[in-house]
Motif scaffolding. Structure first.
Motif, mmCIF file in Angstrom:
data_model
loop_
_atom_site.group_PDB
_atom_site.id
_atom_site.type_symbol
_atom_site.label_atom_id
_atom_site.label_comp_id
_atom_site.label_asym_id
_atom_site.label_seq_id
_atom_site.Cartn_x
_atom_site.Cartn_y
_atom_site.Cartn_z
ATOM 1 N N LEU A 160 -45.430 -101.346 43.713
ATOM 2 C CA LEU A 160 -46.027 -100.081 44.147
ATOM 3 C C LEU A 160 -45.522 -99.686 45.533
ATOM 4 O O LEU A 160 -45.235 -98.518 45.786
ATOM 5 C CB LEU A 160 -47.552 -100.189 44.158
ATOM 6 N N ALA A 161 -45.411 -100.679 46.416
ATOM 7 C CA ALA A 161 -44.946 -100.391 47.777
ATOM 8 C C ALA A 161 -43.538 -99.815 47.747
ATOM 9 O O ALA A 161 -43.233 -98.844 48.444
ATOM 10 C CB ALA A 161 -44.989 -101.652 48.636
ATOM 11 N N ILE A 162 -42.704 -100.392 46.903
ATOM 12 C CA ILE A 162 -41.330 -99.897 46.809
ATOM 13 C C ILE A 162 -41.331 -98.500 46.190
ATOM 14 O O ILE A 162 -40.643 -97.605 46.656
ATOM 15 C CB ILE A 162 -40.448 -100.894 46.027
ATOM 16 N N TYR A 163 -42.153 -98.333 45.175
ATOM 17 C CA TYR A 163 -42.212 -97.037 44.498
ATOM 18 C C TYR A 163 -42.651 -95.911 45.454
ATOM 19 O O TYR A 163 -42.025 -94.863 45.520
ATOM 20 C CB TYR A 163 -43.166 -97.103 43.299
ATOM 21 N N PHE A 164 -43.718 -96.165 46.203
ATOM 22 C CA PHE A 164 -44.239 -95.129 47.106
ATOM 23 C C PHE A 164 -43.566 -95.152 48.481
ATOM 24 O O PHE A 164 -43.889 -94.358 49.347
ATOM 25 C CB PHE A 164 -45.750 -95.273 47.279
ATOM 26 N N LYS A 165 -42.663 -96.117 48.665
ATOM 27 C CA LYS A 165 -41.940 -96.254 49.928
ATOM 28 C C LYS A 165 -42.897 -96.459 51.111
ATOM 29 O O LYS A 165 -42.838 -95.768 52.122
ATOM 30 C CB LYS A 165 -41.037 -95.050 50.174
#
Lengths: 231, 122
Positions: B41-46
């Motif tokens: 999720l962190a990577i997805y939402f940057k």
């Protein structure tokens, strides 16, 4: 044990005091922004952490030991100005890093370079400034380090590259390591920071969790910074 | 999942919490649906993984998601709770809207006429 600790650091050049009584602790698993105007002492502090300068007073500990050979093994440092040999190709530079650092991950470097569509057979001198900065960042992020120190990693690159650099930092971030980023372009970076340290005229003015600071001061880090250090 | 355009003036984790809240109460995420890992999720939402973790903890405190010890995190199956939150949220929005409209010296009937003029989007 804290990853890095600065204890009562002073740094002077001749009579000029650049840093005054700096005390700070860098824990593991955080992305920390050291924010300050030009000439506030950010780069001097970074150089002290990397044992490239010696403090006038005080000491810096990494994993509880004074900075030196051991700390250089675990800190991956991106200086403000490139030190890469521009006569080498990217591939030759990778080989050099591979020989130099035990923790250099060639596979990772190649993957990142491929993602960025950089030609590894190209000489660094033939690359644009933005491309050179990307290569330098890839090399630094490809070490399996405990602390990444990035001094102005966004200086002089276009917004798209800025986004890529921030993404690279985020995707490569792991919970046992920490990242220190210095910048004066706060707006673009603040989203990824856990903690911020404001530095002005060689002193630490404020240390805070980023979201807590936004909540307390009702504004962005960039705005709060501007308010505090209005010229 | 869509994209979040973060406002640097508001704590990032709060914006993430609000985003997930709307995703869940609107039914875009189904009760019992599995939620990706913090890292994904962190990577997805940057965003910073610590910030993402904080948002998920907050959603868990709100009982909108729950953790199954070994399997990860899931959207609550408590449809009553989802309904209640949706109701509360809709009420907050309509109150805000209503206050703004009455500030224009419009009465309730006139406001409803405006709404009817918008028509249905079907």
């Amino acid at each position: 044990m804290e990853l890095l600790k600065c204890i009562n650091i002073d740094k002077s050049y001749d009579d000029k005091k650049i840093l005054k009584n700096i005390n700070l602790t860098i824990p593991r698993g955080k992305i920390i922004g050291i924010l300050g105007k030009n000439g506030s002492g950010k780069t001097t502090l970074i150089k002290l952490m990397n044992d490239l300068l010696t403090p006038t007073n005080g000491e810096i500990l990494v994993n509880g030991k004074k900075v030196g050979v051991e700390s250089k093994k675990v800190i991956s440092y991106l200086p403000e100005r490139s030190y890469l040999n521009k006569n080498l190709t990217v591939l030759e530079t990778i080989k050099y890093f591979e020989d130099f650092y035990e923790n250099f991950d060639t596979k990772k470097a190649n993957k990142l370079l491929k993602d960025l569509k950089l030609d590894i057979n190209q000489k660094i001198s033939k690359m644009s400034k933005g491309m050179q900065e990307k290569v330098a960042l890839v090399l630094v992020m490809s070490r399996k380090a405990e602390l990444y120190i990035l001094d102005e990693p966004l200086g002089g690159v276009d917004p798209a590259t800025r986004d890529y650099i921030l993404d690279t930092i985020l995707t490569n971030f792991d919970k046992d390591a920490s990242v220190i980023i210095t910048t004066h372009i706060i707006q673009d970076v603040e989203r990824i920071l856990d903690e911020v340290i404001f530095i002005n005229e060689g002193k630490i003015i404020l240390t805070s969790d980023s979201d807590e600071l936004r909540n307390k001061e009702k504004g962005s880090i960039d705005e709060i910074f501007r308010r505090m250090f209005k010229c | 999942m869509g994209e979040i355009f973060f406002d640097n003036n508001i704590p990032i984790y709060i914006q993430l919490v609000d985003y997930f809240k709307i995703y869940i109460i609107s039914g875009k995420m189904k009760p019992g649906e599995r939620i990706s890992s913090v890292r994904e999720l962190a990577i997805y939402f940057k965003v910073n993984p610590n910030t993402m973790q904080k948002a998920l903890t907050e959603l868990e405190n709100l009982k909108l998601i729950y953790t199954e010890r070994t399997n990860g995190k899931f959207v609550t199956k408590d449809e009553k709770l989802i309904k209640k939150l949706k109701d509360d949220y809709a009420k907050t929005l309509i109150e805000k809207f209503y206050n703004e409209m009455t500030a224009l010296s419009l009465n309730k009937k006139e406001i409803i006429n405006y709404i009817n003029e918008i028509g249905d989007d079907e």
